[in-house]
Motif scaffolding. Structure first.
Motif, PDB file in Angstrom:
ATOM      1  N   MET A 144       0.875  -1.270   0.551  1.00  0.00           N
ATOM      2  CA  MET A 144       0.141   0.325  -0.095  1.00  0.00           C
ATOM      3  C   MET A 144       0.605   1.387  -0.377  1.00  0.00           C
ATOM      4  SD  MET A 144      -3.419  -0.335   2.419  1.00  0.00           S
ATOM      5  CE  MET A 144      -4.643   0.872   1.640  1.00  0.00           C
ATOM      6  N   ARG A 183      -1.742  13.055   9.705  1.00  0.00           N
ATOM      7  CA  ARG A 183      -2.379  12.430  10.795  1.00  0.00           C
ATOM      8  C   ARG A 183      -3.319  11.739  10.659  1.00  0.00           C
ATOM      9  NH1 ARG A 183      -0.842  15.717  15.876  1.00  0.00           N
ATOM     10  NH2 ARG A 183       1.182  15.081  16.049  1.00  0.00           N
ATOM     11  N   GLY A 184      -4.384  10.718  11.605  1.00  0.00           N
ATOM     12  CA  GLY A 184      -5.635  10.374  11.330  1.00  0.00           C
ATOM     13  C   GLY A 184      -6.740  11.065  11.636  1.00  0.00           C
ATOM     14  N   PRO A 239     -10.830   7.129   2.400  1.00  0.00           N
ATOM     15  CA  PRO A 239      -9.523   7.269   2.351  1.00  0.00           C
ATOM     16  C   PRO A 239      -8.414   5.822   1.606  1.00  0.00           C
ATOM     17  CG  PRO A 239     -10.638   5.963   4.603  1.00  0.00           C
ATOM     18  CD  PRO A 239     -11.933   6.672   4.212  1.00  0.00           C
ATOM     19  N   ASP A 240      -9.783   5.253   1.094  1.00  0.00           N
ATOM     20  CA  ASP A 240      -9.116   4.011   0.150  1.00  0.00           C
ATOM     21  C   ASP A 240      -8.377   4.904  -1.379  1.00  0.00           C
ATOM     22  OD1 ASP A 240      -8.909   1.846   2.381  1.00  0.00           O
ATOM     23  OD2 ASP A 240     -10.434   1.028   1.243  1.00  0.00           O
ATOM     24  N   LEU A 279      -0.272  -8.066   7.110  1.00  0.00           N
ATOM     25  CA  LEU A 279       0.604  -7.567   6.488  1.00  0.00           C
ATOM     26  C   LEU A 279       2.102  -6.618   7.269  1.00  0.00           C
ATOM     27  CD1 LEU A 279       1.866  -6.104   4.216  1.00  0.00           C
ATOM     28  CD2 LEU A 279      -0.089  -4.557   4.923  1.00  0.00           C
ATOM     29  N   ASN A 280       1.319  -6.136   8.601  1.00  0.00           N
ATOM     30  CA  ASN A 280       2.526  -5.533   9.126  1.00  0.00           C
ATOM     31  C   ASN A 280       3.218  -6.552  10.573  1.00  0.00           C
ATOM     32  OD1 ASN A 280       1.842  -3.185   8.133  1.00  0.00           O
ATOM     33  ND2 ASN A 280       0.470  -2.638  10.694  1.00  0.00           N
ATOM     34  N   ARG A 336       5.784  -7.313   7.538  1.00  0.00           N
ATOM     35  CA  ARG A 336       6.364  -6.524   7.484  1.00  0.00           C
ATOM     36  C   ARG A 336       7.619  -6.643   8.084  1.00  0.00           C
ATOM     37  NH1 ARG A 336       2.266  -1.826   6.271  1.00  0.00           N
ATOM     38  NH2 ARG A 336       1.932  -1.129   4.141  1.00  0.00           N
ATOM     39  N   GLN A 337       7.834  -6.827   9.494  1.00  0.00           N
ATOM     40  CA  GLN A 337       8.208  -6.520  10.540  1.00  0.00           C
ATOM     41  C   GLN A 337       9.008  -8.079  10.504  1.00  0.00           C
ATOM     42  OE1 GLN A 337       7.667  -3.572  13.720  1.00  0.00           O
ATOM     43  NE2 GLN A 337       5.459  -4.647  13.710  1.00  0.00           N
ATOM     44  N   LYS A 362      -4.532  -8.734  19.250  1.00  0.00           N
ATOM     45  CA  LYS A 362      -3.954  -8.342  17.668  1.00  0.00           C
ATOM     46  C   LYS A 362      -2.910 -10.105  18.170  1.00  0.00           C
ATOM     47  CE  LYS A 362      -3.070  -7.908  13.841  1.00  0.00           C
ATOM     48  NZ  LYS A 362      -3.992  -7.703  13.249  1.00  0.00           N
ATOM     49  N   THR A 390     -10.379   5.015   7.780  1.00  0.00           N
ATOM     50  CA  THR A 390      -9.897   5.617   7.978  1.00  0.00           C
ATOM     51  C   THR A 390      -8.369   4.968   8.615  1.00  0.00           C
ATOM     52  OG1 THR A 390     -11.215   7.547   7.925  1.00  0.00           O
ATOM     53  CG2 THR A 390      -8.602   7.850   8.321  1.00  0.00           C
ATOM     54  N   ALA A 435      -7.021   2.585   7.146  1.00  0.00           N
ATOM     55  CA  ALA A 435      -5.890   2.569   6.071  1.00  0.00           C
ATOM     56  C   ALA A 435      -4.614   2.354   6.371  1.00  0.00           C
ATOM     57  CB  ALA A 435      -6.824   3.529   4.860  1.00  0.00           C
ATOM     58  N   LEU A 436      -4.536   3.360   7.488  1.00  0.00           N
ATOM     59  CA  LEU A 436      -3.765   3.916   7.776  1.00  0.00           C
ATOM     60  C   LEU A 436      -2.452   2.575   9.170  1.00  0.00           C
ATOM     61  CD1 LEU A 436      -4.327   7.502   9.945  1.00  0.00           C
ATOM     62  CD2 LEU A 436      -3.026   6.638   8.287  1.00  0.00           C
ATOM     63  N   ILE A 437      -3.290   1.314   9.302  1.00  0.00           N
ATOM     64  CA  ILE A 437      -2.295   0.614  10.214  1.00  0.00           C
ATOM     65  C   ILE A 437      -1.591  -0.314   8.512  1.00  0.00           C
ATOM     66  CG2 ILE A 437      -3.851  -1.945  11.010  1.00  0.00           C
ATOM     67  CD1 ILE A 437      -3.005   0.475  12.918  1.00  0.00           C
ATOM     68  N   ASN A 438      -2.741  -0.089   7.327  1.00  0.00           N
ATOM     69  CA  ASN A 438      -2.154  -0.927   7.035  1.00  0.00           C
ATOM     70  C   ASN A 438      -1.575  -0.149   5.323  1.00  0.00           C
ATOM     71  OD1 ASN A 438      -4.208  -3.341   6.860  1.00  0.00           O
ATOM     72  ND2 ASN A 438      -6.004  -2.214   6.185  1.00  0.00           N
ATOM     73  N   TYR A 439      -1.317   0.428   5.609  1.00  0.00           N
ATOM     74  CA  TYR A 439       0.050   1.157   5.291  1.00  0.00           C
ATOM     75  C   TYR A 439       0.695   1.395   5.667  1.00  0.00           C
ATOM     76  CZ  TYR A 439       3.293   5.529   3.923  1.00  0.00           C
ATOM     77  OH  TYR A 439       3.930   6.280   3.865  1.00  0.00           O
ATOM     78  N   GLY A 440       1.273   1.576   7.182  1.00  0.00           N
ATOM     79  CA  GLY A 440       2.205   0.964   8.372  1.00  0.00           C
ATOM     80  C   GLY A 440       2.994   1.922   8.656  1.00  0.00           C
ATOM     81  N   ARG A 482       8.070   0.883  16.297  1.00  0.00           N
ATOM     82  CA  ARG A 482       7.460  -0.613  15.604  1.00  0.00           C
ATOM     83  C   ARG A 482       6.359   0.569  14.534  1.00  0.00           C
ATOM     84  NH1 ARG A 482       9.296  -5.420  17.629  1.00  0.00           N
ATOM     85  NH2 ARG A 482       7.082  -5.847  17.328  1.00  0.00           N
ATOM     86  N   LEU A 483       5.293  -0.215  14.282  1.00  0.00           N
ATOM     87  CA  LEU A 483       4.844  -0.478  13.839  1.00  0.00           C
ATOM     88  C   LEU A 483       3.457  -0.633  13.800  1.00  0.00           C
ATOM     89  CD1 LEU A 483       5.181  -2.494   9.574  1.00  0.00           C
ATOM     90  CD2 LEU A 483       4.839   0.161   9.976  1.00  0.00           C
ATOM     91  N   PHE A 484       2.588   0.279  14.510  1.00  0.00           N
ATOM     92  CA  PHE A 484       1.416   0.110  14.920  1.00  0.00           C
ATOM     93  C   PHE A 484       0.404  -1.814  13.868  1.00  0.00           C
ATOM     94  CE2 PHE A 484       0.925   4.157  16.147  1.00  0.00           C
ATOM     95  CZ  PHE A 484       0.994   4.446  17.485  1.00  0.00           C
ATOM     96  N   ASP A 485      -0.255  -2.043  14.809  1.00  0.00           N
ATOM     97  CA  ASP A 485      -0.464  -2.972  14.370  1.00  0.00           C
ATOM     98  C   ASP A 485      -1.816  -3.330  15.121  1.00  0.00           C
ATOM     99  OD1 ASP A 485      -1.676  -5.587  12.673  1.00  0.00           O
ATOM    100  OD2 ASP A 485       0.332  -6.260  13.566  1.00  0.00           O
ATOM    101  N   LEU A 486      -3.253  -2.665  15.111  1.00  0.00           N
ATOM    102  CA  LEU A 486      -4.647  -2.890  15.717  1.00  0.00           C
ATOM    103  C   LEU A 486      -5.074  -4.489  15.735  1.00  0.00           C
ATOM    104  CD1 LEU A 486      -5.567   0.608  16.417  1.00  0.00           C
ATOM    105  CD2 LEU A 486      -3.601  -0.837  17.742  1.00  0.00           C
ATOM    106  N   GLU A 514      -2.064  10.178  16.034  1.00  0.00           N
ATOM    107  CA  GLU A 514      -2.944  10.199  15.326  1.00  0.00           C
ATOM    108  C   GLU A 514      -4.736  10.981  15.391  1.00  0.00           C
ATOM    109  OE1 GLU A 514      -1.855   9.309  11.641  1.00  0.00           O
ATOM    110  OE2 GLU A 514      -0.020   8.787  13.466  1.00  0.00           O
TER     111      GLU A 514
END
Lengths: 365, 182
Positions: free
Chosen positions: A1, A43-44, A58-59, A99-100, A103-104, A340, B66, B69-74, B82-86, B118
């Motif tokens: 993304m 920012r969000g 947002p997408d 994904l995350n 990524r890590q 998670k 929103t 989208a932010l979480i998937n963006y990284g 570290r990356l947020f991963d909710l 955020e």
């Protein structure tokens, strides 16, 4: 993304607004908006308002396809039908939850890639032999589910267990996905282990083939993966022995003997029948409900993992079946949240995530 | 587990507490609550998930998209690097909290940090469970007694997340009893 800030400019123009007006409405400076256009993600709180002002979602500002961090090829269902778009989207959403995490993850290890130009019987047999060699399965022995997982491990492919969404849980036992260049096979934990072996082998072949440039459905590739999976699960020597065992028997006796041999070697009757038919033996054999009866004596993956709902037993089993994945998530401890963690492992309602986390932490120490 | 101390917390507005469907389902369905907190069985009817009007639902959905989208963006957590991963339920909790202007009570630091980083304008902050108890006592909604103190001592047995020192001190001052957990 990836973030596509230039869309702010085009959308603003489309709506007959100016960037200054947008900045004013957001109570930020024009320079801030310029930074977003230049690549900085807002920012969000600003993104929420920006979407409202520009009347979009947002997408719209993120490009999912551009960097292809996740790919979920369109495969087929257990009834050999093409996956529907709904199933494909649901598979993608499931993969997205990891994904995350990937990524890590450490960089992917070298994974053998098989490039076969002619997808024929001879090449399928050769590939099957190689896979059996990699899994170190004794000669002539059919694959059981533990060897199928061992093969995934030896090939560096992650195995993730989840209860699949209702939209495709009855149609798909497992599917292959690539997340951040890591190969992953998602497994529906409600699947009986006898049904799973062939499907796991099929997805393993997809994972190491990896030569599709597009993600569209390829019937010939599906048939080739089936062929390799068949040869891998049932080596020629085993099929010949089964054939000799039932030669000369009446239909009822054949089914009984097939049931015995399948039960003893932990595979489905359907699978071995398909192999017998492929070599021209018993083309009209009908197994009726014998397979269903046989499966009653075997567990689903969920029943195996969550036996007694004991966290220690669960971790032990997971280490045996999916060592790569459990190693990966144990590296995330103690930073990840319980929710998670539970999502990654598909713990659902079966077992307490906190207890599993503590058990995993203990095992780490 | 606040519910045991104030079973009416989600149905009596005076307690000022709400929960979302995802948390409701977790409490009702998961093994943790069935085996570790068997008393939740008797209190199932008291856990009513939040009901919001359609206009708010759309807004919550907008926030949820929103956040996703932010979480998937990284997005990187500036505190930990570290990356947020909710998780899905945490994204729902965040979206509801931000739209409805609530505070969050969660042991998950990532969730709180994400909202704070955020959405600094919308986020009203976090409150510890012990802080909520203090608020109820101060409002005269509950009377602290031996039974409630016994329920509270179970928190330490179940290794609940640590409570802030300042809040623990206030609790002692207010009730004359010590919070036994960490």
């Amino acid at each position: 993304m990836s973030w596509n800030g230039s869309k702010i400019k085009s959308r603003t123009k489309e709506l007959g607004l100016t960037l200054l007006k947008v900045a004013e409405k957001l109570e930020v400076t024009r320079q801030t908006v310029n930074k977003w256009i230049g690549g900085q993600v807002p920012r969000g709180q600003h993104l929420v308002s920006l979407c409202r002002i520009l009347d979009t979602k947002p997408d719209y500002f993120f490009s999912p396809v551009a960097d292809s961090l996740i790919s979920v090829p369109q495969h087929r269902t257990v009834r050999k039908k093409r996956e529907t778009l709904e199933m494909k989207n649901a598979s993608y959403e499931l993969a997205e939850q990891y994904l995350n995490l990937f990524r890590q993850a450490p960089s992917p290890i070298m994974i053998p890639v098989v490039r076969i130009k002619e997808r024929n019987n001879e090449n399928a047999q050769k590939l099957a032999e190689q896979l059996r060699f990699i899994a170190k399965i004794p000669q002539g022995k059919p694959f059981d589910f533990k060897f199928a997982f061992k093969l995934l491990y030896e090939l560096g492919i992650y195995a993730i267990f989840r209860s699949f969404p209702d939209s495709f849980k009855k149609n798909i036992y497992a599917f292959y996905s690539k997340i951040c260049d890591q190969r992953v096979v998602f497994i529906n934990s409600d699947t009986n282990i006898l049904d799973l072996i062939f499907q796991l082998l099929h997805e393993t072949v997809h994972a190491i083939r990896d030569e599709q440039t597009t993600l569209v459905y390829d019937e010939e590739e599906e048939n080739f993966c089936d062929l390799v999976a068949n040869y891998t699960q049932f080596p020629g020597e085993y099929v010949t022995n089964v054939s000799l065992c039932i030669d000369g028997c009446g239909p009822g006796m054949i089914i009984n003997k097939l049931k015995d041999v399948s039960s003893k070697n932990a595979h489905s009757i359907f699978g071995i029948c398909a192999r017998l038919k492929a070599i021209g033996k018993y083309p009209n054999i009908s197994i009726g409900g014998a397979d269903t009866n046989l499966k009653r004596g075997f567990h689903t993956i969920e029943e195996i993992l969550f036996e007694n709902n004991d966290p220690r037993q669960y971790i032990k089993m997971l280490k045996e079946l999916s060592p790569l994945f459990i190693n990966l998530i144990s590296k995330q401890l103690p930073d990840c949240s319980e929710k998670k963690f539970a999502e990654w492992l598909g713990l659902g309602t079966s077992i307490d995530a906190k207890a599993v986390m503590e058990e995993l932490q203990r095992a780490k120490e | 587990m606040l519910l045991r101390i104030a079973p009416e917390m989600f149905i009596d507005e005076r307690f000022e507490c709400v929960t979302v469907k995802e948390v409701h389902d977790e409490i009702v369905q998961t093994t943790k609550f069935k085996s570790k907190y068997p008393w939740t069985r008797d209190l199932k009817n008291k856990i009513k998930p939040l009901s919001v009007p359609q206009s708010k639902k759309d807004e919550i959905e907008h926030y949820f998209s929103t956040i996703s989208a932010l979480i998937n963006y990284g997005i990187i957590n500036k505190t930990t690097g570290r990356l947020f991963d909710l998780s899905f339920p945490d994204r729902k909790i965040a979206a509801n909290t931000l739209v409805l202007g609530c505070k969050i009570s969660s042991g998950d630091k990532d969730l709180v940090t994400f909202c704070r980083q955020e959405f600094p304008k919308e986020f009203n902050g976090a409150v510890s469970p012990l802080g909520i108890i203090i608020h109820w006592i101060e409002q005269g909604l509950i009377i602290w007694d031996d039974t409630k103190q016994k329920y509270l001592s179970d928190w330490s047995e179940n290794r609940e997340h640590p409570q802030p020192d300042k809040v623990k001190a206030t609790f002692k001052k207010l009730t004359g009893r010590k919070y036994e957990g960490s």
